[in-house]
Design a protein around this motif. Structure first.
Motif: not given
Length: 344
Positions: A5-9, A17-27, A74-78
């Protein structure tokens, strides 16, 4: 794990995206997650193009384990889930607008007491829903009553009163008067600064006694002495962003967009900390200033246009100060009071 299956965010989780890291902000949970850039292409592009088993087939065993561990996180943190057809889940449309011509006003007070009746009247015409009055001196109960009486003539938004602790304001009679004032109009929020530990104990007891103060009065030990106490960009102090906030922040300047201010001397500015003014409130209309093109020029400077900020994975939740700059002659210069080093 459902590799076919596909992984859906989820759309309320924003990838930056950043210079050395990227972020996922859960609003939804108001939580920021940061990851190494080596996973950015996988989460940003490949999750929408390939099923999990197809992604894994292009990596060696060691890298596949990293990806699987990431998906498990990703799954555990919903943050996302598995779906059969990713086309059924289109990307969110990045768009922002507001019915408010001006959505926030800051008015600073020290020696000069502004004509708030006139100010509130003009802000009402600009549909402004949020007014912040920052006093750098002690306000008397009489002055607070004056402000509230003028504010209650209009039906717009919220009135925030930021002021230093005043012993006389929190005696038995005054506390009861404040409580009744807020009980009658819950749009009034008190922000008390310069509070010592001993004073906080006293104020907490008062808040327990009066429910309106409990909900509508915040306490801070921070010493706010003037406009120069503003503009500090600290990751730990970032505001909690809603989806609407993030959409605005992506397209516009999160701090200055649709903001109008009056400094302690009555000069109309984008922000009280900025040098450029557009006239004095005694002789100049807020409505006239709002209509000036040069007044609006900072509104469109998003973090993606600012030096240093454009490479920061936290830019989606940062308001991007334009008052204090490393190079004051460059409106796209990095904020001088930013203490965050992206990727470290």
């Amino acid at each position: 794990m459902e590799y076919n299956k596909y992984m859906y965010i989820y759309p309320f989780c924003f990838i930056t995206d950043g210079r050395n890291q990227f972020s996922i902000y859960d609003s939804r949970k108001k939580k920021m997650h940061q990851f190494d850039m080596e996973l950015y292409d996988v989460v940003k592009n490949q999750f929408r193009q390939k099923r999990v088993n197809e992604i894994l087939s292009s990596f060696n065993n060691e890298d596949s384990e990293v990806i699987l561990s990431f998906i498990d996180f990703l799954l555990k943190n919903d943050i996302g889930c598995f779906v059969d057809n990713i086309d059924n889940f289109p990307l969110i449309n990045e768009y922002w607008d507001s019915p408010f011509k001006i959505k926030r006003c800051i008015a600073d007070v020290r020696d000069v007491w502004h004509n708030f009746d006139n100010i509130f009247s003009e802000l009402n015409k600009l549909l402004c829903p949020k007014i912040e009055i920052r006093s750098y001196r002690i306000l008397s109960l009489f002055e607070i009553k004056q402000l509230v009486e003028v504010f209650e003539k209009y039906d717009f938004g919220v009135l925030f009163l930021l002021m230093p602790y005043n012993e006389e304001l929190f005696n038995a009679d005054s506390s009861e008067t404040l409580s009744k004032m807020i009980h009658n109009d819950y749009r009034i929020i008190l922000n008390i600064t310069n509070v010592t530990d001993e004073q906080k104990i006293k104020l907490d007891k008062i808040k327990d006694q009066y429910s309106s103060l409990s909900y509508n009065m915040t306490l801070s030990s921070k010493r706010v002495l003037g406009k120069d106490d503003c503009g500090v960009i600290n990751y730990k102090n970032f505001h909690e962003m809603t989806i609407d906030d993030i959409m605005e922040n992506k397209k516009y300047n999160g701090c200055l967009n649709r903001l109008i201010s009056i400094d302690e001397n009555g000069m109309i500015k984008n922000c009280p900390s900025m040098l450029t003014d557009f006239g004095n409130i005694k002789t100049t209309s807020l409505i006239d200033v709002y209509q000036r093109e040069d007044f609006r020029k900072y509104w469109n400077i998003s973090n993606s246009m600012i030096e240093g900020c454009r490479e920061c994975e936290l830019r989606v939740v940062c308001l991007g100060c334009r008052a204090y700059l490393i190079d004051p002659d460059n409106i796209y210069s990095k904020p001088a009071k930013c203490n965050y080093n992206s990727g470290h």
